[in-house]
Design an enzyme around this catalytic site. Structure first.
Site, PDB file in Angstrom:
ATOM      1  N   GLY A   7      77.578  61.326  63.272  1.00  0.00           N
ATOM      2  CA  GLY A   7      77.072  60.667  64.484  1.00  0.00           C
ATOM      3  C   GLY A   7      75.707  61.220  64.870  1.00  0.00           C
ATOM      4  N   GLY A  10      73.482  59.693  67.620  1.00  0.00           N
ATOM      5  CA  GLY A  10      73.987  59.558  68.990  1.00  0.00           C
ATOM      6  C   GLY A  10      73.290  60.505  69.953  1.00  0.00           C
ATOM      7  CD  GLU A  32      74.981  57.137  64.064  1.00  0.00           C
ATOM      8  OE1 GLU A  32      75.770  56.178  64.120  1.00  0.00           O
ATOM      9  OE2 GLU A  32      74.899  57.976  64.967  1.00  0.00           O
ATOM     10  N   GLY A  95      83.660  67.964  69.319  1.00  0.00           N
ATOM     11  CA  GLY A  95      83.459  67.805  70.761  1.00  0.00           C
ATOM     12  C   GLY A  95      83.866  66.431  71.253  1.00  0.00           C
ATOM     13  CB  THR A  96      85.251  63.470  69.479  1.00  0.00           C
ATOM     14  OG1 THR A  96      84.237  63.478  68.486  1.00  0.00           O
ATOM     15  CG2 THR A  96      85.657  62.052  69.815  1.00  0.00           C
ATOM     16  CB  THR A  97      86.270  63.633  75.192  1.00  0.00           C
ATOM     17  OG1 THR A  97      85.315  62.606  75.491  1.00  0.00           O
ATOM     18  CG2 THR A  97      85.604  64.997  75.280  1.00  0.00           C
ATOM     19  CB  ALA A 119      85.582  72.922  73.464  1.00  0.00           C
ATOM     20  CG  ASN A 121      81.712  71.019  79.065  1.00  0.00           C
ATOM     21  OD1 ASN A 121      80.849  71.824  78.741  1.00  0.00           O
ATOM     22  ND2 ASN A 121      81.502  70.065  79.959  1.00  0.00           N
ATOM     23  CG  HIS A 152      80.305  61.987  82.427  1.00  0.00           C
ATOM     24  ND1 HIS A 152      81.413  62.533  83.009  1.00  0.00           N
ATOM     25  CD2 HIS A 152      79.838  62.922  81.548  1.00  0.00           C
ATOM     26  CE1 HIS A 152      81.626  63.741  82.519  1.00  0.00           C
ATOM     27  NE2 HIS A 152      80.689  64.013  81.636  1.00  0.00           N
ATOM     28  CE  LYS A 156      83.152  61.153  79.512  1.00  0.00           C
ATOM     29  NZ  LYS A 156      83.206  61.524  78.096  1.00  0.00           N
TER      30      LYS A 156
HETATM   31  P1  NAD Z   1      77.067  58.375  71.507  1.00  0.00           P
HETATM   32  O1  NAD Z   1      77.714  57.033  71.522  1.00  0.00           O
HETATM   33  O2  NAD Z   1      75.658  58.489  71.984  1.00  0.00           O
HETATM   34  O3  NAD Z   1      77.119  58.998  70.026  1.00  0.00           O
HETATM   35  C1  NAD Z   1      78.207  58.857  69.149  1.00  0.00           C
HETATM   36  C2  NAD Z   1      77.602  58.496  67.794  1.00  0.00           C
HETATM   37  O4  NAD Z   1      78.651  58.483  66.810  1.00  0.00           O
HETATM   38  C3  NAD Z   1      76.963  57.096  67.787  1.00  0.00           C
HETATM   39  O5  NAD Z   1      75.630  57.191  67.333  1.00  0.00           O
HETATM   40  C4  NAD Z   1      77.851  56.305  66.831  1.00  0.00           C
HETATM   41  O6  NAD Z   1      77.163  55.315  66.105  1.00  0.00           O
HETATM   42  C5  NAD Z   1      78.350  57.433  65.919  1.00  0.00           C
HETATM   43  N1  NAD Z   1      79.534  57.057  65.154  1.00  0.00           N
HETATM   44  C6  NAD Z   1      80.573  56.259  65.503  1.00  0.00           C
HETATM   45  N2  NAD Z   1      81.441  56.111  64.484  1.00  0.00           N
HETATM   46  C7  NAD Z   1      80.944  56.844  63.450  1.00  0.00           C
HETATM   47  C8  NAD Z   1      81.366  57.092  62.121  1.00  0.00           C
HETATM   48  N3  NAD Z   1      82.504  56.547  61.631  1.00  0.00           N
HETATM   49  N4  NAD Z   1      80.614  57.894  61.327  1.00  0.00           N
HETATM   50  C9  NAD Z   1      79.467  58.446  61.787  1.00  0.00           C
HETATM   51  N5  NAD Z   1      78.995  58.234  63.047  1.00  0.00           N
HETATM   52  C10 NAD Z   1      79.725  57.447  63.871  1.00  0.00           C
HETATM   53  O7  NAD Z   1      78.026  59.329  72.344  1.00  0.00           O
HETATM   54  P2  NAD Z   1      77.717  60.797  72.903  1.00  0.00           P
HETATM   55  O8  NAD Z   1      77.295  60.729  74.333  1.00  0.00           O
HETATM   56  O9  NAD Z   1      76.875  61.544  71.931  1.00  0.00           O
HETATM   57  O10 NAD Z   1      79.207  61.405  72.919  1.00  0.00           O
HETATM   58  C11 NAD Z   1      79.976  61.478  71.734  1.00  0.00           C
HETATM   59  C12 NAD Z   1      81.311  62.121  72.055  1.00  0.00           C
HETATM   60  O11 NAD Z   1      81.098  63.491  72.444  1.00  0.00           O
HETATM   61  C13 NAD Z   1      82.071  61.485  73.220  1.00  0.00           C
HETATM   62  O12 NAD Z   1      83.459  61.539  72.952  1.00  0.00           O
HETATM   63  C14 NAD Z   1      81.721  62.371  74.394  1.00  0.00           C
HETATM   64  O13 NAD Z   1      82.691  62.339  75.423  1.00  0.00           O
HETATM   65  C15 NAD Z   1      81.701  63.709  73.714  1.00  0.00           C
HETATM   66  N6  NAD Z   1      80.926  64.762  74.393  1.00  0.00           N
HETATM   67  C16 NAD Z   1      81.467  65.993  74.375  1.00  0.00           C
HETATM   68  C17 NAD Z   1      80.765  67.038  74.919  1.00  0.00           C
HETATM   69  C18 NAD Z   1      81.359  68.427  74.808  1.00  0.00           C
HETATM   70  O14 NAD Z   1      80.738  69.414  75.235  1.00  0.00           O
HETATM   71  N7  NAD Z   1      82.553  68.558  74.192  1.00  0.00           N
HETATM   72  C19 NAD Z   1      79.522  66.842  75.507  1.00  0.00           C
HETATM   73  C20 NAD Z   1      78.992  65.558  75.501  1.00  0.00           C
HETATM   74  C21 NAD Z   1      79.698  64.508  74.920  1.00  0.00           C
END
Ligand code: NAD
Length: 264
Positions: A7, A10, A32, A95-97, A119, A121, A152, A156
């Protein structure tokens, strides 16, 4: 240390690429989703830094060998990435939620033989806050109403945030109660009075808010609030890279960011 970022185009992915470069670590590969308009672009350029000669690909099997995979994507793709990690013996920072309980169960069983940091966060402040909330809940019993609010950005896709849920779980841990029995996620119409002991959640989705969380304990005559505001995603990205480095010396097993930081 060689790291793959899934990703990578993203919001978090671009910050992760920058954080890896800032730490002087090597970006071994970047992916991606299939069909993304970002395929073939250089991950470094996309992240707003110099070219890293790492084109974004759609299949992890096209990436050179690496030590750690960092994944901030979507639950379904994190599961697919976990299968790749399990097959190759890499370590994983995730970090995915928004995982359902059964997705989380599957995720953990796929990675039973790997070293993982997962985690909701990765910021230091939030992980410290989780410990403070648990401590507050040990002292402030059910005569104090516990409410978690979070805000957020409008893109999101899951709610309440993983961090808000972690805060609610910290309240439940501190009180020694079952989180699932006390969590209240929605109030609308004639709800009746608040039940003592509930842990309530309120959610805002608006504009470009990076992430704001407050755990509130309110009683007659006073209110305690433990609040965290993230203003830049680099705080999460730097934390995730710190977790990747920490994993180098860990045996297989699941860890969270509090283990990495040594704050319980
Ligand atoms: P985003 O949509 O901007 O980015 C996610 C990326 O993953 C996108 O570019 C998408 O095209 C890509 N993606 C989707 N399926 C894919 C695949 N099969 N292979 C490769 N890439 C793929 O989202 P974001 O704001 O970056 O957030 C992503 C995740 O992280 C969310 O679940 C969010 O809640 C979480 N998050 C966690 C923290 C933390 O500290 N744990 C902080 C911020 C965001």
């Amino acid at each position: 240390m060689r790291i793959i970022v899934t990703g990578a185009g993203g919001r978090m992915g671009r910050n992760l690429v920058r954080a890896i470069a800032d730490e002087g670590l090597e970006l071994a590969g970047a992916t991606e989703r299939p069909g993304s308009g970002l395929l073939g672009r250089d991950a470094g350029e996309l992240a707003g830094i110099d070219t890293l000669d790492t084109p974004i690909v759609e299949d992890l099997r096209q990436c050179p060998q690496a030590d750690v995979l960092i994944d901030f994507t979507l639950p379904d793709s994190s599961l697919a990435h976990a299968r790749f990690v399990a097959a190759t013996g890499m370590r994983m920072v995730v970090g995915t939620t928004g995982f359902t309980a059964s997705q989380l169960h599957e995720f953990k069983s796929i990675l039973a033989g790997n070293a993982v940091v997962m985690a909701a966060n990765f910021s230091i402040g939030v992980n410290l806050a989780l410990g403070l909330i648990r401590r507050a809940a040990e002292v402030l019993d059910e005569s104090y109403d516990a409410e978690v609010t979070e805000a957020h950005h409008k893109a999101k896709v899951d709610a309440p945030s993983g961090t808000a849920l972690a805060m609610g779980r910290s309240v439940a841990e501190g009180r020694g109660v079952d989180f699932n029995e006390q969590a209240v996620y929605a109030r609308h119409g004639h709800t009746g009075a608040r039940e003592s002991g509930n842990i309530g959640f309120s959610v805002i989705r608006a504009g470009d808010i990076v992430g704001e969380h407050t755990a509130m304990f309110a009683a007659a005559g006073e209110r305690l609030e433990i609040r965290h505001v993230a203003t830049d995603r680099m705080t999460f990205a730097s934390g995730a890279v710190r977790a990747a480095k920490w994993l180098e010396h860990q045996p297989p097993g699941f860890h969270d960011m509090r283990d990495v930081l040594g704050v319980q």
